[in-house]
Design a protein around this motif. Structure first.
Motif, mmCIF file in Angstrom:
data_model
loop_
_atom_site.group_PDB
_atom_site.id
_atom_site.type_symbol
_atom_site.label_atom_id
_atom_site.label_comp_id
_atom_site.label_asym_id
_atom_site.label_seq_id
_atom_site.Cartn_x
_atom_site.Cartn_y
_atom_site.Cartn_z
ATOM 1 N N SER A 50 -15.697 -6.858 17.607
ATOM 2 C CA SER A 50 -14.434 -7.561 17.357
ATOM 3 C C SER A 50 -14.539 -8.412 16.093
ATOM 4 O O SER A 50 -13.546 -8.665 15.425
ATOM 5 C CB SER A 50 -14.056 -8.447 18.547
ATOM 6 O OG SER A 50 -14.793 -9.650 18.531
ATOM 7 N N ASP A 51 -15.749 -8.835 15.745
ATOM 8 C CA ASP A 51 -15.909 -9.702 14.571
ATOM 9 C C ASP A 51 -16.559 -8.970 13.396
ATOM 10 O O ASP A 51 -17.000 -9.599 12.440
ATOM 11 C CB ASP A 51 -16.720 -10.950 14.926
ATOM 12 C CG ASP A 51 -18.174 -10.635 15.274
ATOM 13 O OD1 ASP A 51 -18.955 -11.579 15.465
ATOM 14 O OD2 ASP A 51 -18.534 -9.432 15.366
ATOM 15 N N LEU A 56 -28.975 -11.338 26.502
ATOM 16 C CA LEU A 56 -27.999 -11.705 27.534
ATOM 17 C C LEU A 56 -27.361 -10.494 28.199
ATOM 18 O O LEU A 56 -27.067 -10.508 29.389
ATOM 19 C CB LEU A 56 -26.895 -12.574 26.919
ATOM 20 C CG LEU A 56 -27.290 -13.978 26.487
ATOM 21 C CD1 LEU A 56 -26.125 -14.659 25.774
ATOM 22 C CD2 LEU A 56 -27.719 -14.816 27.685
ATOM 23 N N TYR A 57 -27.128 -9.452 27.416
ATOM 24 C CA TYR A 57 -26.312 -8.358 27.924
ATOM 25 C C TYR A 57 -27.010 -7.008 27.950
ATOM 26 O O TYR A 57 -26.399 -6.015 28.338
ATOM 27 C CB TYR A 57 -25.018 -8.252 27.082
ATOM 28 C CG TYR A 57 -24.212 -9.529 27.094
ATOM 29 C CD1 TYR A 57 -24.232 -10.388 25.999
ATOM 30 C CD2 TYR A 57 -23.481 -9.896 28.214
ATOM 31 C CE1 TYR A 57 -23.513 -11.575 26.027
ATOM 32 C CE2 TYR A 57 -22.764 -11.077 28.237
ATOM 33 C CZ TYR A 57 -22.795 -11.918 27.148
ATOM 34 O OH TYR A 57 -22.089 -13.090 27.173
ATOM 35 N N THR A 99 0.831 -1.203 0.000
ATOM 36 C CA THR A 99 0.000 0.000 0.000
ATOM 37 C C THR A 99 0.862 1.248 0.000
ATOM 38 O O THR A 99 0.383 2.345 -0.277
ATOM 39 C CB THR A 99 -0.926 0.020 1.230
ATOM 40 O OG1 THR A 99 -0.136 -0.188 2.407
ATOM 41 C CG2 THR A 99 -1.986 -1.060 1.141
ATOM 42 N N PRO A 151 -26.610 -2.656 26.478
ATOM 43 C CA PRO A 151 -27.514 -1.868 27.332
ATOM 44 C C PRO A 151 -27.952 -0.562 26.657
ATOM 45 O O PRO A 151 -29.073 -0.106 26.852
ATOM 46 C CB PRO A 151 -26.665 -1.599 28.577
ATOM 47 C CG PRO A 151 -25.710 -2.733 28.642
ATOM 48 C CD PRO A 151 -25.377 -3.037 27.213
ATOM 49 N N HIS A 201 -21.040 -8.320 15.287
ATOM 50 C CA HIS A 201 -21.749 -8.265 16.562
ATOM 51 C C HIS A 201 -21.122 -7.204 17.456
ATOM 52 O O HIS A 201 -19.913 -7.035 17.491
ATOM 53 C CB HIS A 201 -21.681 -9.624 17.273
ATOM 54 C CG HIS A 201 -22.355 -10.719 16.510
ATOM 55 N ND1 HIS A 201 -21.695 -11.482 15.578
ATOM 56 C CD2 HIS A 201 -23.640 -11.156 16.519
ATOM 57 C CE1 HIS A 201 -22.544 -12.356 15.049
ATOM 58 N NE2 HIS A 201 -23.721 -12.182 15.598
ATOM 59 N N LEU A 202 -21.987 -6.531 18.191
ATOM 60 C CA LEU A 202 -21.509 -5.529 19.140
ATOM 61 C C LEU A 202 -20.801 -6.212 20.307
ATOM 62 O O LEU A 202 -21.135 -7.344 20.686
ATOM 63 C CB LEU A 202 -22.702 -4.741 19.705
ATOM 64 C CG LEU A 202 -23.478 -3.832 18.752
ATOM 65 C CD1 LEU A 202 -24.768 -3.372 19.431
ATOM 66 C CD2 LEU A 202 -22.644 -2.616 18.356
ATOM 67 N N TYR A 203 -19.862 -5.506 20.902
ATOM 68 C CA TYR A 203 -19.352 -5.953 22.195
ATOM 69 C C TYR A 203 -20.525 -5.905 23.178
ATOM 70 O O TYR A 203 -21.407 -5.044 23.083
ATOM 71 C CB TYR A 203 -18.246 -5.022 22.696
ATOM 72 C CG TYR A 203 -16.903 -5.246 22.059
ATOM 73 C CD1 TYR A 203 -16.243 -4.214 21.391
ATOM 74 C CD2 TYR A 203 -16.260 -6.484 22.113
ATOM 75 C CE1 TYR A 203 -15.000 -4.408 20.814
ATOM 76 C CE2 TYR A 203 -15.020 -6.685 21.524
ATOM 77 C CZ TYR A 203 -14.401 -5.645 20.883
ATOM 78 O OH TYR A 203 -13.171 -5.844 20.310
ATOM 79 N N ALA A 204 -20.507 -6.803 24.146
ATOM 80 C CA ALA A 204 -21.612 -6.910 25.096
ATOM 81 C C ALA A 204 -21.904 -5.584 25.799
ATOM 82 O O ALA A 204 -23.058 -5.258 26.085
ATOM 83 C CB ALA A 204 -21.300 -7.995 26.131
ATOM 84 N N LYS A 205 -20.868 -4.811 26.064
ATOM 85 C CA LYS A 205 -21.062 -3.588 26.856
ATOM 86 C C LYS A 205 -21.902 -2.522 26.146
ATOM 87 O O LYS A 205 -22.321 -1.551 26.773
ATOM 88 C CB LYS A 205 -19.721 -3.007 27.264
ATOM 89 C CG LYS A 205 -18.832 -2.564 26.126
ATOM 90 C CD LYS A 205 -17.496 -2.102 26.689
ATOM 91 C CE LYS A 205 -16.556 -1.695 25.563
ATOM 92 N NZ LYS A 205 -15.228 -1.326 26.069
#
Lengths: 277, 463
Positions: free
Chosen positions: A248-249, A101-102, A24, A259, A252-256
């Motif tokens: 991270s993937d 879950l979160y 690059t 909410p 999907h959102l990080y669990a935090k």
């Protein structure tokens, strides 16, 4: 020694060739144009969207004041009253599993029917362990329990399918819900975008396709029994993709961050007098 | 192309075996040419499908270069009075070029803080070490030189161990390259070993890998304490069975062709000290560093202080070999520190109190793997914090129960097979015809997993 030198020069030439072809930092490598590649939009905002129906936008969408949610028949949108989710059903895929879950306490009273890989093509084959009921399929659950609000967040798992067919299947799914619960408010929740790194490289799961489906979902709202809520503005970056630091993937959102999503849904509930009592 | 893929199992391997058997039957002298050609095809497939077709040229020309270096070293070394200075210069030139290429692709961005954006050629860390071991061995013993370009190409590029080891020294396969005896028994032994490796990789490693993937997706700060420990243990088993499985597949493929590759793992998780662990884990890498770095530096023959310094160099290089990032440097230093301390008597204590040693390693092994696995130091801190209940945002208390319900049986199998029990049992039954029943069941299970898309890429492919 001559052969060593010649072969070393040959090896160096190959390395230089590789540098100019792949690096690059090379002046010869094709670079992406400035700015985001995919112009993504939120389904309710026709002004900067990629929706092909710009010439004839849905009239109700233009009167929208809040994320495209229209309220009629004494309905209002705002913070869910106490007990609102007691008779709410939330249907979804792995992202909704995460929300369950979160997502914390905001939606905890709802009944959840969420499973990884679920979509409108395979929901009838999916069984979920529902609290207080046991392992059931969706139609069985709808027959066993009465719901006045049904939240739906499906689509990402089959986003690569033919869009016309997907929309037809989705339409049939919504019809099934309306038949099973004629007096329920069906709230179609937008499919969240994926991160730019995925959207730019995945021919099936990318944000233009997600937006196309979300736009279709928006057009299903009728102001009385079917509604749409846009949520991408919570997690998108300036390019209109899920912000890289939220995942991270790339999908999907990080669990935090769940909410935040559940609080948003709870604060944008479609309610009427008597809800939650 | 990974061994655990339909492209390899269903297309490449059958084609290779047919070609190899035909050549073995009708044109035996050309067996190595078949190995060489198919290995070029194997690597080319990976290079082309990843959009970097020039990388096959890079590898091929590296073989040409090192062939020339080997021939030159041999030519000089066979003189009546070998010019040692000149030989050293030729060797140094070869090493600088070989490691220079590795440095460019793997380390330049990190060391110089630039962004060349060059994808890492698959297997470069493995084949570079293999190539360098060849020219060093020829320098030390010029008579070892391989005069046939095809044979050398077959050795360096041999597809079973090209991209993920074991790192095979030339002296190990030299005799086999020239004259090996393939037998039905050896071929069948190779098939058995390959199937076992395939099972380890696809059935155990890939399934346990989903737990680690889940932990990453959730975000370490949101893991419950039991889930943090479960993820760490799952990763430790995933890494072992992933790499061990791949090594077994490589060894099995080698046996099918009549080559005996060295073992790469010897039940490392039964170790009672970190010193013992690294004599059982990735043994060919450890051997490489011992032969070509530790011993030439003097080993522990030049006094305690120098011995510690040499140990430091070896472990820092070991860490850095695994990746170009700060966590690998920290990991290498951590291993050095632990092994250095063990030399002060801790190792002897653990060896004579094996139960305590096992407890010590049961904790230390997964903890040090986390430094290896998580390159973001902030995330690493979050994970370590969750192990003891520190931090915690949006934690679901039951996350570990759901996960454990999916993987408990694989964890049990992994636990048993990571000890010597599995090997001892296999040794007792491997010659029985009945062994084919469980092996074919494993193969069927593998095919099922692959068909269901339950196939993750090999963890060590980033090397």
């Amino acid at each position: 020694m001559k052969k060593v030198i010649i072969s070393a020069l040959l090896l160096t030439a190959v390395v230089v060739w590789i540098f100019f072809s792949y690096s690059t930092a090379s002046p010869l490598t094709k670079k992406d144009p400035e700015g985001p590649q995919n112009t993504v939009s939120y389904a309710f905002d026709r002004g900067r969207g990629t929706d092909s129906d710009d010439s004839n936008p849905h009239p109700l969408a233009q009167s929208s004041q809040l994320n495209g949610i229209i309220f009629t028949k004494g309905l209002a949108v705002g913070q869910a009253p106490e007990g609102y989710f007691n008779d709410a059903l939330i249907i979804g895929d792995s992202r909704i599993v995460g929300l369950q879950l979160y997502g914390g306490d905001a939606l905890k009273d709802a009944t959840w029917f969420a499973a990884t890989s679920m979509g409108v093509y395979n929901y009838s084959k999916t069984t979920v362990d529902v609290e207080g009921i046991g392992k059931v399929g969706l139609e069985e659950l709808l027959a066993k329990k009465h719901f006045t609000k049904i939240y739906v967040c499906l689509g990402i798992n089959q986003i690569g399918y033919d869009m016309g067919d997907h929309e037809a299947k989705y339409g049939a799914f919504i019809k099934m819900l309306r038949t099973a619960c004629p007096d329920a408010r069906v709230v179609l929740v937008s499919n969240l975008h994926v991160a730019k790194a995925r959207s730019d490289t995945d021919s099936a799961v990318n944000n233009p396709r997600i937006d196309e489906l979300n736009n279709w979902l928006l057009r299903q709202q009728n102001g009385s029994s079917i509604f749409y809520i846009e949520c991408n503005q919570l997690f998108d970056d300036e390019s209109g993709a899920m912000a890289a630091e939220y995942t991270s993937d790339r999908t999907h959102l990080y669990a935090k961050y769940y909410p935040q999503w559940s609080a948003y849904l709870a604060s944008n509930a479609i309610y009427q007098e008597g809800d939650g009592n | 192309m990974v061994f655990s893929s339909f492209e390899f199992l269903g297309v490449f391997l059958p084609l290779f075996l047919i070609a190899y058997c035909l050549v073995w039957k009708y044109a035996k002298p050309y067996r190595n040419a078949v190995v060489f050609l198919f290995s070029i095809g194997f690597y080319a497939y990976g290079a082309i499908t990843s959009g970097t077709p020039l990388y096959i040229l890079l590898l091929f020309v590296s073989v040409i270069f090192n062939f020339a270096v080997g021939k030159e070293l041999s030519r000089l070394g066979k003189r009546e009075e070998p010019p040692k200075g000149r030989m050293k210069a030729v060797l140094a030139f070869g090493i600088v070029i070989d490691f220079g290429i590795l440095f460019l692709f793997k380390y330049a961005d990190f060391v110089f803080g630039v962004s060349l954006g060059l994808a890492l050629p698959i297997g470069i860390s493995f084949y570079t070490f293999q190539i360098v071991s060849y020219i060093i061995d020829v320098y030390r013993q010029p008579q070892l030189v391989e005069k046939s370009f095809v044979n050398l190409g077959a050795y360096i590029m041999m597809f079973p161990q090209l991209i993920a080891g074991p790192i095979v020294r030339f002296s190990t396969v030299r005799a086999d390259l020239r004259k090996r005896v393939e037998s039905r028994a050896m071929f069948l032994e190779g098939v058995k070993t390959f199937i076992i490796g395939l099972g380890y990789k696809v059935i155990i490693a890939n399934q346990l890998g989903s737990t680690w993937t889940q932990a990453n997706t959730i975000g370490f700060e949101s893991l419950s304490v039991p889930m943090a420990w479960l993820s760490m243990v799952a990763y430790s088993f995933q890494l072992f069975f992933d790499f061990y499985g791949y090594s077994l597949m490589a060894i099995g493929l080698g046996r099918m062709m009549g080559f005996e590759f060295p073992q790469n793992f010897d039940s490392p998780y039964v170790s009672v000290s970190m010193t013992e662990f690294w004599r059982r884990w990735h043994m060919t890498l450890g051997t490489w560093f011992r032969e070509y770095v530790y011993i030439p530096l003097g080993g522990n023959r030049l006094g305690k202080g120098r011995g510690i310094f040499n140990l430091f160099v070896v472990w820092m290089l070991t860490g850095f070999w695994h990746g170009a990032d700060w966590n690998f440097i920290i990991w290498g230093f951590f291993l050095f520190a632990v092994i250095a301390v063990e030399r002060l008597g801790v190792r002897d204590f653990m060896e004579s109190h094996r139960f305590i040693g096992h407890v010590y390693m049961i904790l230390l092994i997964p903890l040090q793997w986390m430094v290896f696995a998580v390159s973001d130091l902030k995330k690493l801190g979050a994970l370590y914090g969750r192990l003891v209940g520190i931090g915690g945002i949006a934690v679901s208390g039951s996350d570990w129960l759901t996960e454990l319900s999916h993987i408990w049986w694989i964890l049990l199998i992994a636990l048993v097979l990571s000890t010597d029990l599995g090997k001892k049992l296999y040794a007792k039954v491997k010659d029985s015809k009945l062994i084919w029943i469980p092996l074919l069941a494993v193969l069927a299970a593998v095919i099922y997993c692959l068909a269901m898309g339950l196939n993750d890429p090999f963890l060590y492919f980033r090397f």
